[in-house]
Design an enzyme around this catalytic site. Sequence first.
Site, PDB file in Angstrom:
ATOM      1  N   TYR A  57       0.740  -1.325  -0.219  1.00 53.56           N
ATOM      2  CA  TYR A  57      -0.343  -0.122  -0.067  1.00 53.56           C
ATOM      3  C   TYR A  57       0.898   1.399  -0.249  1.00 53.56           C
ATOM      4  O   TYR A  57       1.612   1.394   0.799  1.00 53.56           O
ATOM      5  CB  TYR A  57      -0.835   0.649   1.822  1.00 53.56           C
ATOM      6  CG  TYR A  57      -1.485   0.902   1.425  1.00 53.56           C
ATOM      7  CD1 TYR A  57      -2.329   1.929   0.661  1.00 53.56           C
ATOM      8  CD2 TYR A  57      -1.299   2.271   2.103  1.00 53.56           C
ATOM      9  CE1 TYR A  57      -3.722   2.669   0.785  1.00 53.56           C
ATOM     10  CE2 TYR A  57      -2.089   3.682   2.395  1.00 53.56           C
ATOM     11  CZ  TYR A  57      -3.212   3.654   1.382  1.00 53.56           C
ATOM     12  OH  TYR A  57      -3.995   4.878   1.664  1.00 53.56           O
ATOM     13  N   HIS A  87      -3.452  16.583  -2.363  1.00 49.07           N
ATOM     14  CA  HIS A  87      -4.009  16.941  -0.793  1.00 49.07           C
ATOM     15  C   HIS A  87      -3.921  17.433  -0.264  1.00 49.07           C
ATOM     16  O   HIS A  87      -4.689  18.167   0.853  1.00 49.07           O
ATOM     17  CB  HIS A  87      -3.431  15.700   0.302  1.00 49.07           C
ATOM     18  CG  HIS A  87      -3.524  14.401   0.147  1.00 49.07           C
ATOM     19  ND1 HIS A  87      -3.899  14.170  -1.778  1.00 49.07           N
ATOM     20  CD2 HIS A  87      -3.674  13.040   0.612  1.00 49.07           C
ATOM     21  CE1 HIS A  87      -4.529  12.374  -1.445  1.00 49.07           C
ATOM     22  NE2 HIS A  87      -4.502  11.923  -0.142  1.00 49.07           N
ATOM     23  N   ASN A 199       1.399  11.531   6.117  1.00 47.43           N
ATOM     24  CA  ASN A 199       0.437  10.653   6.720  1.00 47.43           C
ATOM     25  C   ASN A 199       0.438  11.246   8.819  1.00 47.43           C
ATOM     26  O   ASN A 199       1.418  10.236   8.471  1.00 47.43           O
ATOM     27  CB  ASN A 199      -0.035   9.283   6.221  1.00 47.43           C
ATOM     28  CG  ASN A 199      -1.415   8.583   6.731  1.00 47.43           C
ATOM     29  OD1 ASN A 199      -0.534   7.321   7.052  1.00 47.43           O
ATOM     30  ND2 ASN A 199      -2.438   8.895   7.165  1.00 47.43           N
ATOM     31  N   TYR A 282     -19.763  28.983  46.597  1.00 44.78           N
ATOM     32  CA  TYR A 282     -19.487  28.008  45.571  1.00 44.78           C
ATOM     33  C   TYR A 282     -18.607  27.896  45.415  1.00 44.78           C
ATOM     34  O   TYR A 282     -17.158  28.094  44.957  1.00 44.78           O
ATOM     35  CB  TYR A 282     -20.670  26.863  45.323  1.00 44.78           C
ATOM     36  CG  TYR A 282     -21.313  26.482  45.776  1.00 44.78           C
ATOM     37  CD1 TYR A 282     -21.284  26.320  46.857  1.00 44.78           C
ATOM     38  CD2 TYR A 282     -22.166  25.223  44.935  1.00 44.78           C
ATOM     39  CE1 TYR A 282     -22.613  25.381  47.463  1.00 44.78           C
ATOM     40  CE2 TYR A 282     -22.972  24.745  45.613  1.00 44.78           C
ATOM     41  CZ  TYR A 282     -23.781  24.388  46.459  1.00 44.78           C
ATOM     42  OH  TYR A 282     -23.880  23.383  47.577  1.00 44.78           O
ATOM     43  N   ARG A 285     -16.176  29.213  48.040  1.00 42.32           N
ATOM     44  CA  ARG A 285     -15.388  27.646  48.805  1.00 42.32           C
ATOM     45  C   ARG A 285     -14.980  26.837  48.093  1.00 42.32           C
ATOM     46  O   ARG A 285     -14.153  26.037  48.134  1.00 42.32           O
ATOM     47  CB  ARG A 285     -16.855  27.570  49.333  1.00 42.32           C
ATOM     48  CG  ARG A 285     -16.681  26.705  50.687  1.00 42.32           C
ATOM     49  CD  ARG A 285     -18.070  25.866  50.901  1.00 42.32           C
ATOM     50  NE  ARG A 285     -19.157  27.090  51.088  1.00 42.32           N
ATOM     51  CZ  ARG A 285     -20.117  26.501  50.812  1.00 42.32           C
ATOM     52  NH1 ARG A 285     -20.496  25.166  51.313  1.00 42.32           N
ATOM     53  NH2 ARG A 285     -21.521  27.213  50.867  1.00 42.32           N
ATOM     54  N   PHE A 331      -3.207   6.862  12.548  1.00 44.15           N
ATOM     55  CA  PHE A 331      -3.234   8.178  11.994  1.00 44.15           C
ATOM     56  C   PHE A 331      -4.002   7.846  12.844  1.00 44.15           C
ATOM     57  O   PHE A 331      -4.651   9.382  12.211  1.00 44.15           O
ATOM     58  CB  PHE A 331      -3.271   8.074  10.580  1.00 44.15           C
ATOM     59  CG  PHE A 331      -4.004   6.563   9.629  1.00 44.15           C
ATOM     60  CD1 PHE A 331      -5.798   6.678  10.160  1.00 44.15           C
ATOM     61  CD2 PHE A 331      -3.716   5.750   8.919  1.00 44.15           C
ATOM     62  CE1 PHE A 331      -6.029   5.839   9.605  1.00 44.15           C
ATOM     63  CE2 PHE A 331      -4.238   4.748   8.499  1.00 44.15           C
ATOM     64  CZ  PHE A 331      -5.812   4.475   8.540  1.00 44.15           C
ATOM     65  N   GLU A 416     -12.344   5.601   4.407  1.00 46.43           N
ATOM     66  CA  GLU A 416     -12.650   6.079   5.482  1.00 46.43           C
ATOM     67  C   GLU A 416     -14.402   6.356   6.479  1.00 46.43           C
ATOM     68  O   GLU A 416     -14.180   7.313   6.015  1.00 46.43           O
ATOM     69  CB  GLU A 416     -11.655   6.918   5.646  1.00 46.43           C
ATOM     70  CG  GLU A 416     -10.707   6.384   5.232  1.00 46.43           C
ATOM     71  CD  GLU A 416      -9.633   7.291   4.608  1.00 46.43           C
ATOM     72  OE1 GLU A 416      -9.466   8.693   4.140  1.00 46.43           O
ATOM     73  OE2 GLU A 416      -7.963   6.713   3.622  1.00 46.43           O
TER      74      GLU A 416
END
Length: 511
Positions: A57, A87, A199, A282, A285, A331, A416
């Site tokens: 791959y 990309h 990646n 509060y 405190r 990834f 994906e």
Amino acid sequence: MGHSEVIVLDGHSLSIEDIVKVARHNAKVELAPEALEAVERASDLVHEWASGNDVIYGINTGFGDLATVPISRKDRRQLQENLLKSHACGVGEPFDEETVRAIMLLRINTLIKGHSGIKIATLQRLTDYLNMGIHPMIPSQGSVGSSGDLCPLSHLAITLLGIGEVFYKGRRQPAQRLFRKLGMSPLNLEAKEGLALNNGTTVMTAIAALALYDGVNTLKMADIAAALSLEALHGVPFAFDERTHALRPYRGQMTVASNIRRLIAGSQIIEKFKSERVQDAYSLRCMPQVHGASRDALDYVWDKVSIEINAVTDNPLIFVDDRVAISGGNFHGQPIALAMDFFGIAMAEIANISERRVARLVDSSLSGLPPFLIQESGLNSGFMIPQYAAASIVSENKVLAHPSSVDSIPTSANQEDHVSMGTYGARKGRTILNNARKVLAIELLSAAQALDFSILLKPGAGTKAAHHMIRKAVPFLKYDDYLYPLIRRVQELMDRSEILHAVEEAIGPLD
């Protein structure tokens, strides 16, 4: 600002503090010689595979849903260049310089572990970028956080080819033009190198590391602001008794109670008014419980980020001794996505309780102080509207604190089909942090004004030092004045850590 220290990268020992030194203070970077041997062995194995016909791959296949498409031997170098060009499609404002420096640093640190198939020359070029101050233009939007930070990392990697833009000495320019000016040549990427560069979880982790470092210091400032408000409101000290916190021994809770005790130690104000009531609201405190829970949350985040900055998060991973490339899912940004959602929630709560203390300071029916902390109120509005500003900011944070990690959107034709949204989680976590710091600045300014109404009594050792530092930058207001620059000045004191340093000089380091 220069930094004489050199950080040696070996893929195993990088710390969050090291990231700050390189990203923010321009510390130089070197590659550990022993680590480079592993890089070279993996690169040689990839070269061997790229010349063969075994299906691996990203070396001789397409990417994502195109993983079944074989790539011929003659096209395998073009495949890497095409990957980065296609990309690199981010949108939005570019990341700032320190974030880009952190991204480059983390990318080098993951690649140097020798499981990615990158060439030493490519790693050295990224190292040169850092040491020379060359910062790729990386748009801040476009990552779904799995497969890692593909889009922004492609903007980093593509500049190595002389494509895209860089910032150098404050000027944005085409990478090709800068290369010509500096006598540098674009790189030719070999098989697997483009995928190794783009990646992984590097961008979300870089943002997270810098935000986390600032978040830890912000929590110390929250304790200082809270102690100032406690004294200004003539609060009682009983809620900070060590015995109470020993019965619920969360580390953060015990730390905050200890910090408050040290900050108000020796206070004539606390001593004079402590018999007036047994307990406070509060927001006073429960400061140890609320601030402490955020501290414990950041401890969790620190642990996750410390693992991630020394992890290998690209795909496939190369195991040289076994001569295999294994496709996995390192990834996937889920660990950082969850951690940074938690970070954002923890910092939002610091702002929430701070705003509640500001509201008490300006409300004369609750504080016993002049309305809106000003004489002749009516003619003067005093600190009425800074509380509005704080309220608007915490409202923003409540929207931002919605977790991004519970969202997922399928990508790459459903190959994906679950993504982390961790990069947006880190970005909005940083936004929440910056908002919280603005609210704390408003509290510090308001509490300093309020404390001046108890001027005849001596404050605690720590609160006195904080008050004195604020007064060096901002005057007590007798009448209305332009407040924007005063809030800015307090923010700048926080940004330069001047209030924190003054306090720690007076009472020793805060935990």
